[in-house]
Write an enzyme that holds these catalytic residues in place. Structure first.
Site, PDB file in Angstrom:
ATOM      1  N   HIS A 124       5.053-114.314   8.937  1.00 50.50           N
ATOM      2  CA  HIS A 124       6.334-113.623   8.713  1.00 50.50           C
ATOM      3  C   HIS A 124       6.097-112.628   7.566  1.00 50.50           C
ATOM      4  CE1 HIS A 124      10.519-113.240   7.315  1.00 50.50           C
ATOM      5  NE2 HIS A 124      10.902-113.755   8.475  1.00 50.50           N
ATOM      6  N   ASP A 201       3.706-121.987   4.501  1.00 54.60           N
ATOM      7  CA  ASP A 201       5.063-121.520   4.762  1.00 54.60           C
ATOM      8  C   ASP A 201       5.685-122.484   5.770  1.00 54.60           C
ATOM      9  OD1 ASP A 201       7.321-120.345   5.764  1.00 54.60           O
ATOM     10  OD2 ASP A 201       6.436-118.366   6.076  1.00 54.60           O
ATOM     11  N   GLN A 204       9.756-122.872   9.304  1.00 53.17           N
ATOM     12  CA  GLN A 204      10.106-123.341  10.651  1.00 53.17           C
ATOM     13  C   GLN A 204       9.774-124.818  10.865  1.00 53.17           C
ATOM     14  OE1 GLN A 204      11.744-121.582  12.919  1.00 53.17           O
ATOM     15  NE2 GLN A 204      11.769-119.717  11.690  1.00 53.17           N
ATOM     16  N   LYS A 227      17.589-123.009   7.287  1.00 48.75           N
ATOM     17  CA  LYS A 227      16.932-123.285   8.577  1.00 48.75           C
ATOM     18  C   LYS A 227      16.860-124.795   8.812  1.00 48.75           C
ATOM     19  CE  LYS A 227      14.013-119.188   8.127  1.00 48.75           C
ATOM     20  NZ  LYS A 227      14.476-118.224   9.123  1.00 48.75           N
ATOM     21  N   CYS A 363      10.297-109.912  12.282  1.00 50.90           N
ATOM     22  CA  CYS A 363       9.684-109.897  10.944  1.00 50.90           C
ATOM     23  C   CYS A 363       8.212-110.291  11.028  1.00 50.90           C
ATOM     24  CB  CYS A 363      10.412-110.839   9.984  1.00 50.90           C
ATOM     25  SG  CYS A 363      12.073-110.340   9.643  1.00 50.90           S
TER      26      CYS A 363
HETATM   27  N1  PLP Z   1       8.683-117.602   6.971  1.00 52.00           N
HETATM   28  C1  PLP Z   1       9.015-117.909   8.225  1.00 52.00           C
HETATM   29  C2  PLP Z   1       7.999-118.549   9.129  1.00 52.00           C
HETATM   30  C3  PLP Z   1      10.305-117.663   8.685  1.00 52.00           C
HETATM   31  O1  PLP Z   1      10.646-117.984   9.933  1.00 52.00           O
HETATM   32  C4  PLP Z   1      11.230-117.056   7.808  1.00 52.00           C
HETATM   33  C5  PLP Z   1      12.583-116.708   8.272  1.00 52.00           C
HETATM   34  O2  PLP Z   1      12.799-116.437   9.429  1.00 52.00           O
HETATM   35  C6  PLP Z   1      10.832-116.780   6.495  1.00 52.00           C
HETATM   36  C7  PLP Z   1       9.555-117.059   6.123  1.00 52.00           C
HETATM   37  C8  PLP Z   1      11.797-116.192   5.506  1.00 52.00           C
HETATM   38  O3  PLP Z   1      12.813-117.110   5.239  1.00 52.00           O
HETATM   39  P1  PLP Z   1      14.064-116.711   4.322  1.00 52.00           P
HETATM   40  O4  PLP Z   1      14.640-115.475   4.914  1.00 52.00           O
HETATM   41  O5  PLP Z   1      14.965-117.889   4.436  1.00 52.00           O
HETATM   42  O6  PLP Z   1      13.556-116.498   2.944  1.00 52.00           O
END
Ligand code: PLP
Length: 549
Positions: A124, A201, A204, A227, A363
């Site tokens: 992401h 990270d 998910q 999430k 993203c």
């Molecule tokens: N990393 C992953 C794998 C994500 O799916 C997301 C959000 O969709 C993020 C990072 C960023 O999360 P946040 O917008 O809650 O900071």
């Protein structure tokens, strides 16, 4: 184990509705954020109505209650992730902030010229951009771990990337596009052989699978409450204590200090060193309820999720034109695919049927680039979703695919459309529902006279449209004429609507035209998604600019 009571579970979510299919909202964007159960929504309100106070600093009993509730969540999270110490849990505002914190604070301490950071091809942007910035600042270099056709990280290629210069491996546990679990344990083992740190990270994965940070051996693990059925604006950074201890503060101010004099400041101990200012207290308290909720319904080990995965995968696979981004069934119910139609056209039609899916780069632009596509459609399910909703999606997708066969207006009808804005008003008045209006826009897009390909150049590109749109303006005897085009049929339909209002008019007439009233009378703005609404406004702004510059 007692059987999962799906109806009871679904009833916890006020926005979704109780029936197995609510055609006004079929929510398939759970990868972006999950819906919230009543228990979480109520907990946030209850905090403000019965326990509101700042935390840590005041010396009265209400503040002690608020602090207990707030710190209670930290303790729960330490157990949830099996952290060794409770002060290894830092509250942030989300995964993005957690990664920024590590990249900046750890990066400035541990990275220097020539050092290497490994990211995967499926990260992401939140786990790419902070590393690019710190790499630029420190002279470190980014290397990329590639994927197997299944979407998982290719361990063999990953192993070859590792050198004694590798200082950080930052990868996702589960990709937000591909929905497959990466072999984190093996990745950590290999990274540790060259002394690299590992950040996972978990945006998910944190609500989907069991995560034991000690057993995985990770240095950092990050996730977002929203999430995980919790509120927005709360995130978690788990970090091993000795590493966090060695890192400088990320932000400064109140809470994170022990003593401030005119000359200097000494910093607070963990976790407060990284929590400058008043945190999202009510959000953290409600997040605590979300963690209880995950446990109460045993959401991590739920076999119903596998039934959803099997069903959705089988049904989507039966759509012949659909092509998945990765081979095979995902590990969590996240399905990303392309279809022959433009993404915006697909998501617009689905939206008109009440189906919320994600369309675009998700993203994850580098992943899209490596697949040679601009974007894809993502359907991401949660255990409150139903088989009936999946059937409804498939039916609607088939209608999208069949819509190319719909009859476009004849040439005479087309002239009418372009000639007069009044005809457009009538057309949309008789199309009562949003579904019918949407169909009208798509038909207009189909019959729209397209531009010569050589005019589809950057010079005529309208900035602010999510899909590409081009507009040219010409003048004859004080009257203005417009041509336009777009990759997406829905945007061509919107161009037709705008041109019907402006075509052949004088500058004065165009600038005096009440475009907002026109769009309102057609019933457009309140239904268009933010990106398409912005696109429509961008087209109008572009035309006014061309006329006045
Ligand atoms: N990393 C992953 C794998 C994500 O799916 C997301 C959000 O969709 C993020 C990072 C960023 O999360 P946040 O917008 O809650 O900071």
């Amino acid at each position: 184990m007692s059987k999962f009571d799906h109806a009871r579970f679904r009833a916890q979510f006020p926005l979704i509705g109780k029936a197995p299919l609510n055609p006004n909202l079929v929510y398939f964007d759970n990868g972006a954020t999950t819906q919230k159960p009543s228990a979480v929504i109520e907990a946030e309100g209850a905090f403000y109505s019965s326990a509101n106070s700042n935390v840590h600093r005041a010396s009265f009993s209400l503040a002690a209650t608020a602090t207990d509730l707030f710190e209670g969540c930290r303790t729960k999270l330490a157990n949830y992730f099996n952290a060794e110490h409770v002060n290894e849990i830092i509250f942030t505002k989300g995964t993005t902030e957690s990664i920024n914190l590590v990249a900046l604070s750890w990066g400035q301490t541990y990275l220097s010229k020539g050092d290497e950071i490994i990211l995967s091809a499926a990260e992401h942007h939140a786990n790419i951009v902070p590393w690019q910035l710190i790499a630029e600042k420190t002279g470190a270099k980014i290397k990329w771990a590639e994927l197997l056709p299944s979407g998982r990280i290719d361990l063999e290629q990953f192993e070859h990337l590792l050198t004694n210069k590798t200082k950080m491996v930052a990868i996702n546990h589960i990709s937000n596009v591909l929905g497959v679990i990466n072999p984190v344990r093996e990745i950590v083992k290999l990274a540790k052989q060259v002394g690299a740190y590992v950040l996972i990270d978990g945006a998910q994965s944190a609500a989907a699978i069991d995560v034991d940070v000690q057993s995985l051996g990770v240095d950092f693990y990050v996730c977002s409450s929203h999430k995980m059925y919790g509120p927005t604006g709360v995130g978690v950074l788990y970090g091993r204590r000795e590493i966090l201890d060695s890192m400088p503060p990320y932000q400064t101010g109140g809470e994170m200090i022990t003593k401030v004099t005119r000359e200097r400041t000494t910093f607070n101990k963990l976790p407060f060193k990284f929590e400058a200012g008043t945190p999202n207290i009510a959000g953290v308290v409600a997040f605590s309820k979300a963690l209880d909720f995950i446990e109460q319904f045993s959401l991590k080990g739920l076999s119903f999720k596998n039934e959803l995965i099997d069903y959705a995968y089988r049904k989507l696979s039966e759509v012949p034109q659909l092509s998945f981004l990765a081979e095979g069934k995902p590990d969590i119910p996240v399905f990303s695919f392309t279809l022959p139609q433009h993404l915006q056209d697909i998501s617009a039609v689905l939206d008109s049927k009440g189906i919320a899916v994600r369309a675009g780069s998700l993203c994850a632009m580098p992943l899209m680039q490596s697949k040679g596509i601009e974007g894809c459609i993502r359907v991401s399910l949660a255990p409150y979703n139903t088989f009936e909703e999946i059937d409804y999606l498939i039916e609607s997708l088939k209608r999208v695919l069949a819509s190319d066969d719909e009859k476009a207006p004849s040439e005479a009808q087309q002239d009418d459309i372009c000639a007069d804005e009044a005809i457009m008003r009538d057309k949309f008045k008789s199309a009562g529902s949003w579904d019918l209006k949407q169909r009208e826009i798509m038909l207009l897009g189909k019959s729209f006279t397209r531009m010569a390909r050589e005019n589809r150049i950057d010079e005529f590109l309208v900035q602010g449209c999510e899909s590409k749109a081009w507009v040219t303006v010409s003048e004859s005897n004080g009257h203005y004429f417009f041509e336009g085009d777009s990759d997406a049929r829905i945007i061509r339909g919107l161009l037709a609507i705008v041109f019907a209002a402006f075509q052949g008019k004088t500058q004065q007439e165009i600038l005096a035209f009440d475009i907002k009233e026109y769009f309102d009378s057609l019933g457009l703005i309140k239904h268009l998604s933010p990106s398409r609404g912005n696109g429509l406004n961008a087209i109008v702004a572009y035309i006014s600019e061309q006329l006045t510059s």
